[in-house]
Design a protein around this motif. Structure first.
Motif, PDB file in Angstrom:
ATOM      1  N   THR A  49      65.257  49.333 119.980  1.00 51.89           N
ATOM      2  CA  THR A  49      64.590  49.115 118.871  1.00 51.89           C
ATOM      3  C   THR A  49      65.499  48.178 118.024  1.00 51.89           C
ATOM      4  O   THR A  49      66.793  48.423 118.167  1.00 51.89           O
ATOM      5  N   SER A  68      62.135  55.549 121.209  1.00 48.24           N
ATOM      6  CA  SER A  68      61.300  56.644 120.666  1.00 48.24           C
ATOM      7  C   SER A  68      61.470  56.420 119.089  1.00 48.24           C
ATOM      8  O   SER A  68      62.388  55.613 118.662  1.00 48.24           O
ATOM      9  N   ALA A  69      60.573  57.122 118.422  1.00 48.52           N
ATOM     10  CA  ALA A  69      60.809  57.255 116.820  1.00 48.52           C
ATOM     11  C   ALA A  69      62.451  57.689 116.366  1.00 48.52           C
ATOM     12  O   ALA A  69      62.729  57.000 115.456  1.00 48.52           O
ATOM     13  N   GLU A  72      64.428  54.629 115.345  1.00 50.10           N
ATOM     14  CA  GLU A  72      64.209  54.179 114.008  1.00 50.10           C
ATOM     15  C   GLU A  72      65.041  54.957 112.945  1.00 50.10           C
ATOM     16  O   GLU A  72      65.593  54.451 111.795  1.00 50.10           O
ATOM     17  N   ASN A  73      65.199  56.233 112.953  1.00 55.10           N
ATOM     18  CA  ASN A  73      65.960  57.074 112.118  1.00 55.10           C
ATOM     19  C   ASN A  73      67.413  56.779 112.499  1.00 55.10           C
ATOM     20  O   ASN A  73      68.232  56.773 111.413  1.00 55.10           O
TER      21      ASN A  73
END
Length: 159
Positions: A49, A68-69, A72-73
């Motif tokens: 990402t 995955s999300a 982003e964290n």
């Protein structure tokens, strides 16, 4: 091939931060840089990402298949570290490791918001200083950092 010592790696990262400066940075620059990072990752068979943020505004975000999300964290926490210290997140992580401490222990920065991991690099513009970050997540620390630095070197050589 010998592995560089921690001191050599820290010196190399300091040099990168002195060399990898933009003469200007626009929203189009963010798009071109983000796409260059994505293309390099594709060529290498990597899944990442990518985030480019200037003065708090996200100008580019792309999550490749297989991410995955959670990436982003990680990006948020890496960006916080790079912005707080004004250096790459891998530089910070390696320096703290060499001192045998953590951001939380040494600086009181919570791990929920800051991470000692490679992948965020300050966006540095001549005459302005640090204006944001360019960040990748999805690879081991050193690989995240190396991907960014190699693309930044190539990208900036065009100007």
């Amino acid at each position: 091939m010998t592995t560089p010592s921690m001191e050599q790696r820290l010196q190399q990262m300091e040099q990168e931060e002195q060399e990898l400066w933009f003469s200007f940075f626009t929203n189009d620059t963010a798009l071109e840089l983000g796409l260059a990072i994505v293309e390099e990752a594709r060529r290498n068979g990597q899944r990442i990402t990518v985030d480019v943020t200037r003065t708090g505004q996200r100008l580019f975000l792309h999550a490749m298949e297989g991410t995955s999300a959670e990436n982003e964290n990680w990006i948020r926490r890496k960006n916080n570290a790079a912005n707080h210290f004004g250096m790459s997140s891998w530089h910070i992580a390696c320096r703290l490791r060499s001192e045998g401490t953590t951001m939380e222990e040494k600086h009181g920065l919570p791990i929920a918001d800051y991470v000692e991991a490679g992948g965020a690099f300050p966006l540095l513009v001549r005459g302005e200083g640090q204006i944001g970050t360019v960040t990748v997540s999805g690879l081991p620390d050193q690989e995240d950092h190396d991907l960014l630095v190699s693309v930044l070197h190539r990208f900036l050589s065009q100007f």
